[in-house]
Design an enzyme around this catalytic site. Structure first.
Site, mmCIF file in Angstrom:
data_model
loop_
_atom_site.group_PDB
_atom_site.id
_atom_site.type_symbol
_atom_site.label_atom_id
_atom_site.label_comp_id
_atom_site.label_asym_id
_atom_site.label_seq_id
_atom_site.Cartn_x
_atom_site.Cartn_y
_atom_site.Cartn_z
ATOM 1 N N ASP A 142 -3.093 -7.954 -9.588
ATOM 2 C CA ASP A 142 -3.960 -8.046 -8.422
ATOM 3 C C ASP A 142 -5.301 -7.427 -8.807
ATOM 4 O OD1 ASP A 142 -4.186 -9.000 -5.946
ATOM 5 O OD2 ASP A 142 -3.023 -7.432 -4.944
ATOM 6 N N ALA A 186 -9.435 14.978 -29.949
ATOM 7 C CA ALA A 186 -10.521 15.780 -30.526
ATOM 8 C C ALA A 186 -11.023 15.143 -31.823
ATOM 9 C CB ALA A 186 -10.047 17.201 -30.787
ATOM 10 N N ARG A 214 -14.904 -15.457 -12.506
ATOM 11 C CA ARG A 214 -14.405 -16.822 -12.344
ATOM 12 C C ARG A 214 -15.347 -17.653 -11.475
ATOM 13 N NH1 ARG A 214 -11.457 -19.745 -8.776
ATOM 14 N NH2 ARG A 214 -10.289 -21.440 -9.719
ATOM 15 N N CYS A 265 0.528 22.559 13.798
ATOM 16 C CA CYS A 265 1.075 23.220 14.986
ATOM 17 C C CYS A 265 1.414 24.640 14.567
ATOM 18 C CB CYS A 265 2.329 22.481 15.440
ATOM 19 S SG CYS A 265 3.438 23.508 16.422
ATOM 20 N N CYS A 325 5.519 21.036 21.260
ATOM 21 C CA CYS A 325 5.900 22.338 21.817
ATOM 22 C C CYS A 325 4.735 23.037 22.520
ATOM 23 C CB CYS A 325 6.448 23.241 20.716
ATOM 24 S SG CYS A 325 5.188 23.817 19.579
ATOM 25 N N CYS A 353 8.967 25.344 17.310
ATOM 26 C CA CYS A 353 8.654 23.939 17.616
ATOM 27 C C CYS A 353 9.842 23.052 17.233
ATOM 28 C CB CYS A 353 7.409 23.518 16.833
ATOM 29 S SG CYS A 353 7.010 21.778 17.038
ATOM 30 N N LYS A 370 1.823 -10.970 -12.217
ATOM 31 C CA LYS A 370 0.530 -11.491 -11.757
ATOM 32 C C LYS A 370 -0.260 -10.306 -11.208
ATOM 33 C CE LYS A 370 -1.701 -15.128 -9.222
ATOM 34 N NZ LYS A 370 -2.740 -14.272 -8.655
ATOM 35 N N TYR A 387 -4.547 -13.229 -20.690
ATOM 36 C CA TYR A 387 -3.353 -14.071 -20.558
ATOM 37 C C TYR A 387 -3.545 -15.532 -20.924
ATOM 38 C CZ TYR A 387 -5.563 -14.648 -15.932
ATOM 39 O OH TYR A 387 -6.437 -14.869 -14.917
ATOM 40 N N CYS A 442 0.006 21.349 20.427
ATOM 41 C CA CYS A 442 1.037 20.538 19.773
ATOM 42 C C CYS A 442 1.666 19.596 20.802
ATOM 43 C CB CYS A 442 2.101 21.455 19.175
ATOM 44 S SG CYS A 442 3.551 20.561 18.592
ATOM 45 N N LYS A 468 5.059 -15.738 -5.878
ATOM 46 C CA LYS A 468 4.467 -14.605 -5.166
ATOM 47 C C LYS A 468 5.523 -13.725 -4.487
ATOM 48 C CE LYS A 468 0.312 -14.465 -4.678
ATOM 49 N NZ LYS A 468 -0.789 -15.295 -4.235
ATOM 50 N N GLU A 481 -7.310 -10.604 -16.580
ATOM 51 C CA GLU A 481 -7.523 -9.974 -15.283
ATOM 52 C C GLU A 481 -8.019 -8.549 -15.529
ATOM 53 O OE1 GLU A 481 -6.585 -12.111 -12.903
ATOM 54 O OE2 GLU A 481 -6.478 -10.953 -11.046
ATOM 55 N N GLU A 483 5.061 -13.362 -16.959
ATOM 56 C CA GLU A 483 4.404 -12.043 -16.920
ATOM 57 C C GLU A 483 3.998 -11.711 -15.490
ATOM 58 O OE1 GLU A 483 0.666 -11.721 -19.033
ATOM 59 O OE2 GLU A 483 0.356 -13.848 -18.889
#
Ligand code: 5U1
Length: 676
Positions: free
Chosen positions: A122, A36, A141, A431, A416, A437, A120, A230, A413, A319, A178, A118
């Site tokens: 995604d 706030a 890139r 169901c 049953c 059931c 990597k 990085y 279902c 990886k 990244e 560190e």
């Protein structure tokens, strides 16, 4: 008339204050003022700038989302090419990398080479250019030589400073990193997109890349994006420190966000330890990663090692096994869960993904199945992330054979044959057979004996399915009169395993109220809610008799959950089950809710629990803390006073250490609570 000097000064002061609080909040994750108060400062600045539009500058914190949509992306040439990374897919390949490093540096293979390690991420690689501390360009890139100018979009990301802080930053700084969409933001974004009928993202990587490629920055501003930097591509006007790890620390001092999980490790063994630790913490990290990166820390060594084509010889990405693969759908079936929910499941041609062979993948619900339009015969992308159930991500439409058909929700279902009902506005079809059931019965029993519920060690799903199939266990109480001889003749069982199970059944009779409540499988009453109910009421009779209003007084219980709990205990059949379980010997110690004081030695202290505690359950530890007046929170922040860690503690422990939060091993915690 030019604005008086006092107003200019006031404006700059306000901007600096806001930049400082942005830094505390986004980069250090350690805000100094409440939201706030921050909003008030921002409104004050906006008002002043409205009065004096001639004083608005592009690096003002108010100018993040100002830009108009662009017509098309400009191509920009990178001042220094953006490199790619060589990959290692095994420890052997990592060893080969280290061998090449030491041999080129004419060092012994066992020389203590330091690597800056560190995760990597995604996401989408980005180059940010600062001139005299002001962000002037953000570029993707591209092919490494030139990329697209996405300045208008990177400006909308709150954790990217529009102006660097401190004084000693370079006159020109080009920094790489990244941009990513944190997992929580990705899930929330997709959930919202589903309700509004907008396009969802297939994974956080596409989400980040797609968000950067928006022509209208207002759209990017609505995406929950974040960044870790990085690498420094270019720095003019300062002498950088001699190691990569020190450079990262310096970038943080200039206001840029670096990964808190970064570490300095030594040699191959240090790299492997780091790889395993990050791999173990992967699921609990707030962002997606696909491996870890090691860089030779010493810059003189980096220079000596140089480059091979477009990749440096001093860095490598190690990886994790791929989490997405392609396979073919051989069938689509509907599984019936504990609450009767029908989940469409794709039966797949087996495929190795995320380190295991997968032959089933969830399609979540009928709407998702139709939205993705998955059909038998389709080639699909399957994803398996950590412990998460494998899912069908998308269909490769170009590979669809002729003659495929849409799958429809069954009217009955599949287990049953009771009617399948889908309430208006609900994504889930169910169901209507209830405990008639066999599928619902089996799932309810599996839940009842599971580790966090009654914890009947060794009683697996196959055994329960067999017991249900021969009608031997219609209700949980019947588990308690199973005899060793009848268990021993079941599939894949023998005398020894049957005896172990009988002993585990016996041991499970002594339990806690919160485990028992959780085991009952009341809809929407998970582990945490069960613990809150137990702590609030202290005994079962009070919970059974509680009104909806009284139930709403429990932490985290809203009107829907309260009415579900009330409805459960209104059902005579459920009360019978409870009485029969108690008759069979299931028992626990009631606690006195009054015993949980508002004040105590832990008053005002916030604890976080992580990892597996050996001598007590998390609920028990939580109750202990609460009894001493403390609070237990689910996530670590600067506000956490103590992190209590057990075995296999993951990222919460790492985060606590990086935030310098006090950490307590289980034995230290026990000593602190006075051996309770
Ligand atoms: N964490 C991290 N990701 N990543 C990607 N570091 C890192 N370094 C890279 C790339 C392409 O390249 C450097 C060698 C500049």
């Amino acid at each position: 008339m030019p604005a008086p000097v006092a107003i200019r000064k006031n404006l700059e002061l306000l901007r600096d204050q806001i930049r400082h609080h942005n830094y505390r909040y986004h980069v250090l994750d350690d805000p100094e003022i409440p939201d706030a108060e921050y909003d008030r400062l921002m409104r004050q600045l906006q008002a002043l700038e409205q009065e004096h539009p001639e004083l608005v500058s592009a690096d003002s914190p108010t100018q993040r989302v100002g830009a108009e949509p662009i017509q098309s992306f400009k191509t920009v040439k990178h001042r220094v090419p953006m490199l790619s990374l060589e990959n290692a897919f095994s420890t052997d390949e990592l060893r080969d990398f280290h061998r090449r490093v030491t041999s080129r540096l004419e060092l012994d293979i066992d020389a203590p080479v330091q690597y800056a390690a560190e995760p990597k991420l995604d996401g989408a690689a980005i180059s940010l250019l600062y001139e005299n501390g002001v962000l002037v360009r953000g570029a993707t890139r591209g092919d490494g030589t030139s990329g697209e100018d996405v300045t208008h979009n990177v400006r909308t990301i709150d954790s990217i400073p529009l102006r660097l802080i401190g004084r000693k930053y370079p006159s020109v700084l080009e920094v790489r990193g990244e941009i990513f969409m944190p997992k929580a933001g990705f899930t929330a974004y997709n959930a919202n997109a589903r309700t509004t009928g907008e396009k969802t993202f297939v994974n956080p990587r596409n989400a980040a890349a797609g968000s950067l490629r928006q022509l209208d920055p207002k759209l990017t501003a609505m995406r929950p994006l974040d960044i870790y930097v990085y690498y420094v591509g270019e720095a003019i006007g300062v002498t950088l420190p001699p190691t990569h790890s020190e450079i990262l620390n310096l970038l943080q001092e200039w206001g840029l966000k670096v990964c808190p999980e970064r570490r300095l490790v030594q040699g191959v063994s240090g790299c492997v330890e780091y790889y395993e630790a990050i791999g173990a913490a992967r699921d609990s990290l707030p962002y997606e990663i696909d491996g870890v990166v090691y860089k030779v820390d010493n810059l003189a060594m980096q220079r000596e090692l140089g480059y091979v084509s477009r990749a440096p010889r001093w860095a490598i990405a190690h990886k994790f096994p791929a989490q997405e693969e392609m396979t073919v759908v051989q069938g689509i079936e509907f599984q019936v869960g504990r609450t009767g929910a029908l989940t469409p499941v794709a039966r797949l041609a087996p495929v190795f993904v995320g380190g295991v062979t997968v032959s089933n993948a969830t399609l979540h619900n009928i709407d998702e199945l139709h939205r993705k339009d998955v059909r038998v015969g389709d080639t699909v992308i399957v994803r398996r992330a950590g412990d998460v159930i494998p899912e069908v991500v998308s269909v490769i439409r170009q590979r669809r054979p002729d003659g495929t058909r849409r799958t429809h929700l069954p009217k009955k279902c599949p287990v049953c044959a009771s009617a399948v009902i889908r309430e208006k506005g609900e994504a889930v079809a169910r169901c209507s057979g209830g405990l008639y059931c066999p599928a619902q019965r089996a799932e309810a029993l599996k839940h009842f004996v599971s580790r966090k519920a009654m914890d009947v060690d060794g009683m697996g799903g196959r055994l329960i399915e067999q017991l249900v199939a021969i009608d031997r266990t219609k209700s949980p109480a019947e588990i308690y009169d199973l005899r060793q001889e009848e268990l021993a003749v079941m599939d894949r069982m023998g005398d020894k395993s049957a005896a172990n199970i009988v002993a585990a059944i016996e041991a499970s009779k002594s339990t806690t109220l919160s485990r028992f409540l959780y085991a009952l499988g009341i809809r929407d009453v998970g582990e945490a809610t069960a613990a809150n109910l137990a702590a609030h009421f202290g005994n079962l009779a009070s919970i059974e008799g509680a009104s909806v209003e009284e139930l709403e007084g429990v932490a985290d219980v809203g009107p829907v959950v309260a009415s579900r709990i009330r409805a459960f205990f209104n059902e005579p059949h459920n009360l019978d089950v409870i009485r029969n379980l108690q008759k069979a010997g299931v028992h626990w110690e009631d606690s006195d809710p009054q015993a949980i004081p508002a004040e105590g030695p832990f008053s005002g202290k916030t604890f976080v629990l992580t990892g597996t505690l050996s001598g007590m359950t998390r609920d028990e530890a939580k109750l202990l803390i609460q009894k001493l007046g403390g609070k237990v929170s689910g996530s670590v922040s600067k506000k956490t006073d103590f992190l209590v860690f057990g075995e296999n503690a993951g990222s919460k422990l790492t985060k606590a250490q990086s935030l310098e939060v006090s950490t307590l091993s289980e034995s230290e915690f026990r000593a602190l609570v006075g051996g309770e």
